[in-house]
Design a protein around this motif. Structure first.
Motif: not given
Ligand SMILES: *Cc1c(COP(=O)(O)O)cnc(C)c1O
Length: 219
Positions: A156-164, A197-202
């Protein structure tokens, strides 16, 4: 001020060997793409057939072109002769058409199956149930000119890092669950993560990130 080349080197250093960088070159000029190419970058992603064709024709032939956006079945024939990876397969009819056009070109085309993981209405992709049903039908046998090499998803295109994070985790979990259903291929590519969001994805197991803005924005 950083250059395109410096941005690419920064990513390559951070990613190491395990994760592939796909430079998203949509709306970029040949000149900008060549600047990236000159660093040794070969994987480029586009989301429109109308844009990828003239770029394929005019740029070096060792570029590996990826389609990363929704692909209409009637456009598959234009890219079938050269496309390296279709990341955004979101229906069985599209898979069938890719198989048909690949056969005509005497090729096997590699694809990723796109799972819908976001909370938005606007993103394409299979639901988990649809995709599991498709995989249970033995698509490797049904579509011999297609090679399923992994999965793709957009958070999702969101600021919510937990969601991502949760969305990427669901894709990673799903891909592990599907692994045993494949007989011949090894669908081990997990394409997730873009500039925001690539850092979270990694940290959630991505093996392929698709970056446009962070590479071409040279401020
Ligand atoms: C545009 C696009 C990207 C790259 O997005 P940036 O935010 O510019 O890094 C990645 N994946 C898909 C599917 C895209 O359409």
């Amino acid at each position: 001020m950083t250059t395109v080349a410096e941005n690419i080197f920064k990513f390559k250093k951070l990613l190491g060997q395990e994760t592939r960088l796909v430079v998203v070159s949509k709306k970029k000029t040949n000149e900008q793409i060549l600047e990236a190419y000159q660093t040794g970058q070969r994987d480029f992603g586009e989301n429109r057939v109308q844009e990828i064709i003239p770029k394929f024709e005019s740029l070096p032939k060792d570029i590996q072109w990826h389609i990363i956006g929704h692909l209409q079945t009637n456009k598959v024939k234009y890219i079938a002769p050269f496309i390296h990876l279709i990341q955004s397969v979101d229906s069985e009819s599209l898979l069938a058409e890719i198989n048909k056009q690949a056969a005509k070109c005497n090729r096997t085309i590699s694809v990723l199956l796109q799972l819908f993981i976001a909370q938005e209405e606007t993103k394409f992709g299979f639901s988990e149930i649809e995709l599991e049903q498709l995989i249970l039908q033995d698509p490797e046998k049904k579509f011999p000119h297609v090679n399923i090499v992994g999965f793709m998803g957009m958070a999702s295109n969101t600021e919510n890092q937990n969601q991502i994070r949760k969305e990427f985790q669901s894709l990673q979990k799903f891909s592990l669950k599907m692994e045993s259903l494949f007989h011949n291929s090894n669908p081990n590519i997990l394409s997730m993560g873009m500039s925001s969001d690539w850092e979270i994805a990694l940290t959630e197991g991505s093996t392929m990130i698709r970056i446009g803005t962070s590479i071409f924005e040279t401020i």
